[in-house]
Scaffold this motif. Structure first.
Motif, PDB file in Angstrom:
ATOM      1  N   SER A 181      12.343   5.548   2.767  1.00  0.00           N
ATOM      2  CA  SER A 181      13.061   5.923   1.517  1.00  0.00           C
ATOM      3  C   SER A 181      14.480   4.934   1.259  1.00  0.00           C
ATOM      4  CB  SER A 181      13.631   7.327   1.628  1.00  0.00           C
ATOM      5  OG  SER A 181      12.355   8.156   1.847  1.00  0.00           O
ATOM      6  N   LEU A 182      15.092   4.718   2.414  1.00  0.00           N
ATOM      7  CA  LEU A 182      16.166   3.766   2.244  1.00  0.00           C
ATOM      8  C   LEU A 182      15.711   2.392   1.728  1.00  0.00           C
ATOM      9  CD1 LEU A 182      19.378   3.393   3.069  1.00  0.00           C
ATOM     10  CD2 LEU A 182      18.362   2.448   5.071  1.00  0.00           C
ATOM     11  N   PHE A 183      14.689   1.867   2.013  1.00  0.00           N
ATOM     12  CA  PHE A 183      14.294   0.714   1.725  1.00  0.00           C
ATOM     13  C   PHE A 183      13.475   0.638   0.225  1.00  0.00           C
ATOM     14  CE2 PHE A 183      15.253  -1.243   5.614  1.00  0.00           C
ATOM     15  CZ  PHE A 183      15.345  -2.374   5.297  1.00  0.00           C
ATOM     16  N   ALA A 240       0.737  -1.040  -0.048  1.00  0.00           N
ATOM     17  CA  ALA A 240       0.046  -0.219   0.001  1.00  0.00           C
ATOM     18  C   ALA A 240       0.798   1.399  -0.069  1.00  0.00           C
ATOM     19  CB  ALA A 240      -0.776  -0.078   0.954  1.00  0.00           C
ATOM     20  N   LEU A 241       1.978   1.251   0.912  1.00  0.00           N
ATOM     21  CA  LEU A 241       3.064   2.326   0.984  1.00  0.00           C
ATOM     22  C   LEU A 241       3.493   2.606  -0.331  1.00  0.00           C
ATOM     23  CD1 LEU A 241       4.489   1.723   4.374  1.00  0.00           C
ATOM     24  CD2 LEU A 241       2.914   3.694   3.651  1.00  0.00           C
ATOM     25  N   ASP A 242       3.824   1.597  -1.159  1.00  0.00           N
ATOM     26  CA  ASP A 242       4.478   1.627  -2.481  1.00  0.00           C
ATOM     27  C   ASP A 242       3.547   2.274  -3.628  1.00  0.00           C
ATOM     28  OD1 ASP A 242       6.844   0.691  -1.364  1.00  0.00           O
ATOM     29  OD2 ASP A 242       6.607  -1.493  -2.194  1.00  0.00           O
ATOM     30  N   ILE A 294      10.504   0.492   9.467  1.00  0.00           N
ATOM     31  CA  ILE A 294      10.787   0.786   8.155  1.00  0.00           C
ATOM     32  C   ILE A 294       9.777   1.318   7.453  1.00  0.00           C
ATOM     33  CG2 ILE A 294      12.468  -1.211   8.402  1.00  0.00           C
ATOM     34  CD1 ILE A 294      10.440  -2.804   6.788  1.00  0.00           C
ATOM     35  N   THR A 295       8.658   1.317   7.869  1.00  0.00           N
ATOM     36  CA  THR A 295       7.476   2.088   7.180  1.00  0.00           C
ATOM     37  C   THR A 295       7.600   3.579   7.267  1.00  0.00           C
ATOM     38  OG1 THR A 295       5.951   1.557   9.078  1.00  0.00           O
ATOM     39  CG2 THR A 295       6.024  -0.024   7.573  1.00  0.00           C
ATOM     40  N   TYR A 296       8.421   4.135   8.218  1.00  0.00           N
ATOM     41  CA  TYR A 296       8.407   5.439   8.448  1.00  0.00           C
ATOM     42  C   TYR A 296       9.611   6.086   7.728  1.00  0.00           C
ATOM     43  CZ  TYR A 296       4.635   5.111  11.865  1.00  0.00           C
ATOM     44  OH  TYR A 296       3.735   5.252  12.412  1.00  0.00           O
ATOM     45  N   ARG A 304      16.652   0.066  -4.811  1.00  0.00           N
ATOM     46  CA  ARG A 304      16.361  -1.297  -5.295  1.00  0.00           C
ATOM     47  C   ARG A 304      17.607  -2.329  -4.436  1.00  0.00           C
ATOM     48  NH1 ARG A 304      17.489  -1.829 -11.777  1.00  0.00           N
ATOM     49  NH2 ARG A 304      15.515  -0.644 -11.632  1.00  0.00           N
ATOM     50  N   TRP A 305      18.579  -1.656  -4.168  1.00  0.00           N
ATOM     51  CA  TRP A 305      19.365  -2.686  -3.457  1.00  0.00           C
ATOM     52  C   TRP A 305      19.127  -3.170  -1.897  1.00  0.00           C
ATOM     53  CZ3 TRP A 305      22.393  -3.216   0.977  1.00  0.00           C
ATOM     54  CH2 TRP A 305      23.101  -4.341   0.947  1.00  0.00           C
ATOM     55  N   PHE A 306      18.434  -2.462  -1.189  1.00  0.00           N
ATOM     56  CA  PHE A 306      17.824  -2.608   0.108  1.00  0.00           C
ATOM     57  C   PHE A 306      16.474  -3.523  -0.075  1.00  0.00           C
ATOM     58  CE2 PHE A 306      20.685   1.156   1.002  1.00  0.00           C
ATOM     59  CZ  PHE A 306      21.014   0.627   2.149  1.00  0.00           C
ATOM     60  N   ARG A 307      15.742  -3.019  -1.083  1.00  0.00           N
ATOM     61  CA  ARG A 307      14.479  -3.733  -1.194  1.00  0.00           C
ATOM     62  C   ARG A 307      14.896  -5.264  -1.446  1.00  0.00           C
ATOM     63  NH1 ARG A 307       9.072  -2.665  -1.548  1.00  0.00           N
ATOM     64  NH2 ARG A 307       9.608  -0.874  -0.213  1.00  0.00           N
ATOM     65  N   SER A 308      15.921  -5.650  -2.431  1.00  0.00           N
ATOM     66  CA  SER A 308      16.210  -6.783  -2.901  1.00  0.00           C
ATOM     67  C   SER A 308      16.787  -7.852  -1.626  1.00  0.00           C
ATOM     68  CB  SER A 308      17.172  -6.472  -3.819  1.00  0.00           C
ATOM     69  OG  SER A 308      18.578  -6.290  -3.516  1.00  0.00           O
TER      70      SER A 308
END
Length: 344
Positions: A311-313, A262-264, A304-306, A316-320
């Protein structure tokens, strides 16, 4: 009837013939099957095609066509099918998908083997990905409710109403209908269903072919983004109201997955206003409810939702590496839970 197959129909003229023929092809002479087709005021030729396919049918499946007076959506169509059904067990099939010739017989035979089990769950084949969904089961397995819920939370069992056999009585007695107007209605519906189940049979067998229809509501466009965020927020909020206490850590991480989606979506489509505020309220509730249960590690992870962590997550690298971190948190939090909370 033994089994009622429920198929809502709306704008699927490209797929409906294959779907209906897969029902007609069921190899189950000793099982009484009815197929309830709900015309949700489809504007195309879908129902004309259905009537044409059924015109010369002489088989054992009883076909019934019902029509809504106005377009009401997938949830309402399924609810109409549930209320009209006479089968002891229900099976949902989406009209752009289809089932294997032995789908009903495989599910029914599992029911006969374990007649006390409240749910029969198989798996599906993704046409888009050209591969079956692996539920980690190599043979027909009886599981208790806690293990089933944990399998759902860990994505071994999908939050989808299809490719399973469900007792009609369980649905009716618990008022387990789909929420009208909600996108991703299966998420909450399955969450409520699995809370009621004390035992289930899980099969490794593919009984369903899932088609990635580009016109499906699950393919989000800008016009659907607000409804998408609103529906995710509603699903998450409802799941937080009645968490699975027996698999609490997995449950909260499961809710986080949909919250992140939802946040994305909110970020990508710049959703603002009341819907955005509701999502913020759900995010706060997730953190607060987790901390109130004494799960400090989980509560910190949910930050991490804040911003600025979100923004860090978003990179691409962090989300992977997100799922690797989530797995680490899951195991550590479950370990702490086993020490401090299991006996409470």
């Amino acid at each position: 009837m033994d089994v009622s197959i429920i198929i809502p129909v709306y704008k699927v003229e490209k797929y409906i013939t294959r779907c209906i023929q897969s029902i007609m092809n069921q190899s189950c002479k000793n099982i009484q099957i009815e197929c309830i087709i709900i015309d949700d005021c489809t504007p195309d030729a879908s129902i004309d095609i259905v009537n044409g396919v059924l015109s010369d049918y002489k088989g054992d499946v009883k076909f019934i066509i019902l029509r809504h007076e106005k377009n009401s959506g997938l949830s309402a169509a399924r609810n109409t099918g549930i209320k009209a059904s006479t089968g002891r067990y229900l099976m949902f099939v989406d009209s752009d998908d289809y089932i294997t010739d032995d789908a009903v017989s495989k599910l029914w035979n599992a029911h006969l083997t374990y007649q006390h089990a409240e749910l029969i769950v198989a798996t599906y084949y993704s046409v888009k990905d050209s591969c079956p969904f692996d539920n980690g089961i190599d043979k027909q397995t009886l599981v208790d409710g806690k293990r089933l819920r944990k399998m759902l939370m860990n994505y071994q069992v999908t939050c989808n109403a299809c490719w399973r056999l469900i007792p009609r009585e369980l649905i009716i007695n618990n008022n387990l209908f789909f929420t009208p107007g909600l996108l991703y209605e299966d998420i909450l519906w399955c969450h409520r269903l699995f809370a009621l189940v004390e035992s289930a049979v899980v099969l490794p067998d593919v009984v369903y072919y899932y088609e990635n229809n580009p016109n499906s509501i699950t393919n989000t466009t800008k016009e659907k983004a607000i409804r998408s965020v609103r529906s995710y927020a509603y699903n998450c909020d409802e799941m937080l109201k009645k968490p699975y206490k027996d698999v609490y850590v997995d449950h909260q991480l499961y809710v986080l997955t949909f919250l992140m989606r939802a946040l994305d979506t909110r970020r990508d489509y710049k959703v603002r206003g009341e819907v955005s505020k509701k999502l913020n309220d759900v995010r706060f509730r997730l953190v607060r409810s987790t901390l109130s249960e004494g799960r400090l590690l989980l509560g910190l992870f949910f930050l991490i939702t804040y911003q600025p962590l979100y923004s860090l997550f978003s990179c691409r690298w962090f989300r992977s590496h997100y799922y690797m971190l989530e797995s680490f948190i899951r195991h550590r939090a479950n370990f702490l839970d086993s020490i401090f909370h299991r006996n409470n």
